[in-house]
Design a protein around this motif. Structure first.
Motif, PDB file in Angstrom:
ATOM      1  N   ASP A  16       2.077   1.328   3.866  1.00 35.04           N
ATOM      2  CA  ASP A  16       1.269   1.900   3.076  1.00 35.04           C
ATOM      3  C   ASP A  16       1.579   1.554   1.806  1.00 35.04           C
ATOM      4  O   ASP A  16       2.666   1.568   1.080  1.00 35.04           O
ATOM      5  N   ARG A  17       0.149   1.184   1.125  1.00 35.59           N
ATOM      6  CA  ARG A  17       0.280   0.538  -0.139  1.00 35.59           C
ATOM      7  C   ARG A  17      -1.133   1.651  -1.159  1.00 35.59           C
ATOM      8  O   ARG A  17      -1.831   1.708  -0.517  1.00 35.59           O
ATOM      9  N   PRO A  18      -1.195   1.228  -2.057  1.00 35.66           N
ATOM     10  CA  PRO A  18      -2.032   2.150  -3.030  1.00 35.66           C
ATOM     11  C   PRO A  18      -3.717   1.282  -2.657  1.00 35.66           C
ATOM     12  O   PRO A  18      -4.005   0.057  -2.179  1.00 35.66           O
ATOM     13  N   ASP A  19      -4.592   2.054  -2.554  1.00 34.25           N
ATOM     14  CA  ASP A  19      -5.982   1.615  -2.177  1.00 34.25           C
ATOM     15  C   ASP A  19      -6.658   0.478  -3.815  1.00 34.25           C
ATOM     16  O   ASP A  19      -5.443   0.782  -4.428  1.00 34.25           O
ATOM     17  N   PRO A  20      -6.929  -0.714  -3.374  1.00 34.40           N
ATOM     18  CA  PRO A  20      -7.437  -1.510  -3.689  1.00 34.40           C
ATOM     19  C   PRO A  20      -8.456  -0.939  -4.754  1.00 34.40           C
ATOM     20  O   PRO A  20      -9.137  -0.284  -4.949  1.00 34.40           O
ATOM     21  N   GLU A  21      -8.460  -1.446  -6.684  1.00 36.80           N
ATOM     22  CA  GLU A  21      -9.215  -0.624  -7.863  1.00 36.80           C
ATOM     23  C   GLU A  21     -10.754  -1.604  -7.841  1.00 36.80           C
ATOM     24  O   GLU A  21      -9.976  -2.862  -8.384  1.00 36.80           O
ATOM     25  N   PRO A  22     -11.652  -1.770  -7.889  1.00 36.50           N
ATOM     26  CA  PRO A  22     -12.668  -3.087  -8.074  1.00 36.50           C
ATOM     27  C   PRO A  22     -12.850  -3.217  -9.113  1.00 36.50           C
ATOM     28  O   PRO A  22     -12.645  -1.696  -9.988  1.00 36.50           O
ATOM     29  N   ALA A  23     -12.714  -4.578  -9.374  1.00 39.86           N
ATOM     30  CA  ALA A  23     -12.450  -4.559 -11.075  1.00 39.86           C
ATOM     31  C   ALA A  23     -14.566  -5.135 -10.765  1.00 39.86           C
ATOM     32  O   ALA A  23     -15.258  -5.113  -9.954  1.00 39.86           O
ATOM     33  N   ALA A  24     -14.860  -5.627 -12.585  1.00 39.52           N
ATOM     34  CA  ALA A  24     -16.171  -5.840 -12.478  1.00 39.52           C
ATOM     35  C   ALA A  24     -16.977  -6.632 -11.703  1.00 39.52           C
ATOM     36  O   ALA A  24     -15.911  -7.671 -11.517  1.00 39.52           O
ATOM     37  N   GLY A  25     -17.816  -6.010 -10.874  1.00 36.27           N
ATOM     38  CA  GLY A  25     -18.108  -7.449  -9.843  1.00 36.27           C
ATOM     39  C   GLY A  25     -18.400  -7.654  -8.558  1.00 36.27           C
ATOM     40  O   GLY A  25     -18.161  -8.271  -8.342  1.00 36.27           O
ATOM     41  N   GLU A  26     -17.401  -6.317  -8.314  1.00 36.36           N
ATOM     42  CA  GLU A  26     -16.896  -6.586  -7.118  1.00 36.36           C
ATOM     43  C   GLU A  26     -16.627  -5.822  -6.250  1.00 36.36           C
ATOM     44  O   GLU A  26     -16.995  -4.822  -6.514  1.00 36.36           O
TER      45      GLU A  26
END
Length: 333
Positions: A16-26
């Motif tokens: 288990d790992r945290p969901d990714p947080e989209p950066a600008a433009g992702e």
């Protein structure tokens, strides 16, 4: 979220790992299918020269959009595939359009964590609508694009006599796209089962056992207009020069750590051309999609193995065995 991570050679774990947080433009993509590549097996086996562990592998990816940046043409729910080559956009290669050979390239699943996970966030330019291709098939677009790029680099045309050495998945992709251009294709490998599939399933016109007298006779003959090496082994890469006709092109899809050599007098006598082929360009991905849409890619035959990511630890160990007979395995996420 769940992710399949390679902690060290031979050691996989579902974590288990945290969901990714989209950066600008992702774009945030919910991964649906992951194709397993020879690169992944090399990482698992500790044979990849440019990798740091632990690593979430996976670069043959398809999924659905969960979130897109403002102004994007992508919408939540859109089916997409991912181009896994993250280019810088600023280096000399990028400036002339060779994003596949970016000096600062990062490949998902190799230089940075990839898509053997429930979600991934990547730049919007790397997320492409599938064009109606089924999501499971879309997970095979990337490896097929590598073969399509090699065929393009070799400027293969109708009636060219082409020899593809190495009948693994990349060699098979080269066969598919050489045949799509109308070439006469001979395939060479040490495995009779792979040769049978190449002729019976992919439309190759002839096959040759690499260790046979017939192969030696071909080396003494007139040669081929184009030779494409997909063996991934230095010795057959060097032997490939023997099969070049006068004026031929030799495309190296393979890359090895060792130096390779060839006879300069023979190479000059034939006025041959040596061509490197690395990754793929947007036009190659588009070519794959077009050929899939036209029904010219036998996706069901290529996808020999599949299973859920929750069983990935055991499946990966099984699929890495040569006896498993894997052509293309796909994890369902």
């Amino acid at each position: 979220m769940k992710a399949l991570i390679c902690n060290q050679p031979g050691e996989l774990a579902l974590i288990d790992r945290p969901d990714p947080e989209p950066a600008a433009g992702e774009v945030l993509v919910r991964i649906r299918h992951v194709g397993i590549c020879g690169t992944d097996f090399h990482i698992f086996g500790g044979k990849h020269p440019f990798l740091e562990y632990p690593r979430v592998m996976g670069h043959e990816l398809s999924g659905t959009v969960e979130a897109a940046p403002e102004g994007s043409d992508l919408q939540p729910g859109d089916p997409v595939y991912i181009v896994p080559y993250l280019s810088c956009g600023d280096c000399q290669a990028c400036r002339i359009g060779l994003t596949n050979a970016c000096r600062n390239i990062r490949v998902l699943g190799v230089h940075t964590d990839g898509g053997m996970a429930e979600r991934i966030s990547v730049p919007a330019q790397n997320v492409i609508p599938t064009g109606g291709i089924a999501l499971r098939d879309a997970a095979m677009i990337e490896f097929l694009a590598i073969g399509a790029h090699g065929v393009s680099r070799g400027h293969i045309a109708a009636h060219d006599r082409v020899l593809v050495t190495g009948a693994g998945p990349i060699g098979m992709s080269a066969i598919i796209f050489a045949k799509a251009r109308g070439a006469h294709v001979t395939v060479m490998d040490t495995r009779e089962d792979r040769l049978a599939f190449a002729t019976g399933g992919l439309g190759a016109d002839a096959s040759v056992i690499a260790t046979s007298d017939q192969a030696d006779a071909l080396a003494r003959g007139d040669g081929f207009d184009v030779v494409i090496d997909a063996t991934g082994v230095a010795a057959p890469m060097m032997r490939g020069f023997d099969f070049l006709a006068h004026g031929a092109r030799y495309v190296l899809l393979s890359v090895v750590r060792q130096e390779i050599s060839f006879s300069d007098p023979e190479f000059h006598k034939r006025e041959a051309t040596l061509i490197a082929s690395r990754n793929a360009l947007p036009a190659d991905f588009a070519e794959v999609v077009a050929q899939m849409q036209a029904g010219h890619v036998p996706t069901e035959a290529l996808n020999t193995h599949r299973g859920p990511i929750r069983d990935g630890v055991d499946l990966f160990k099984e699929w890495s065995r040569p006896e498993a007979g894997v052509i293309k395995a796909i994890l369902d996420v």
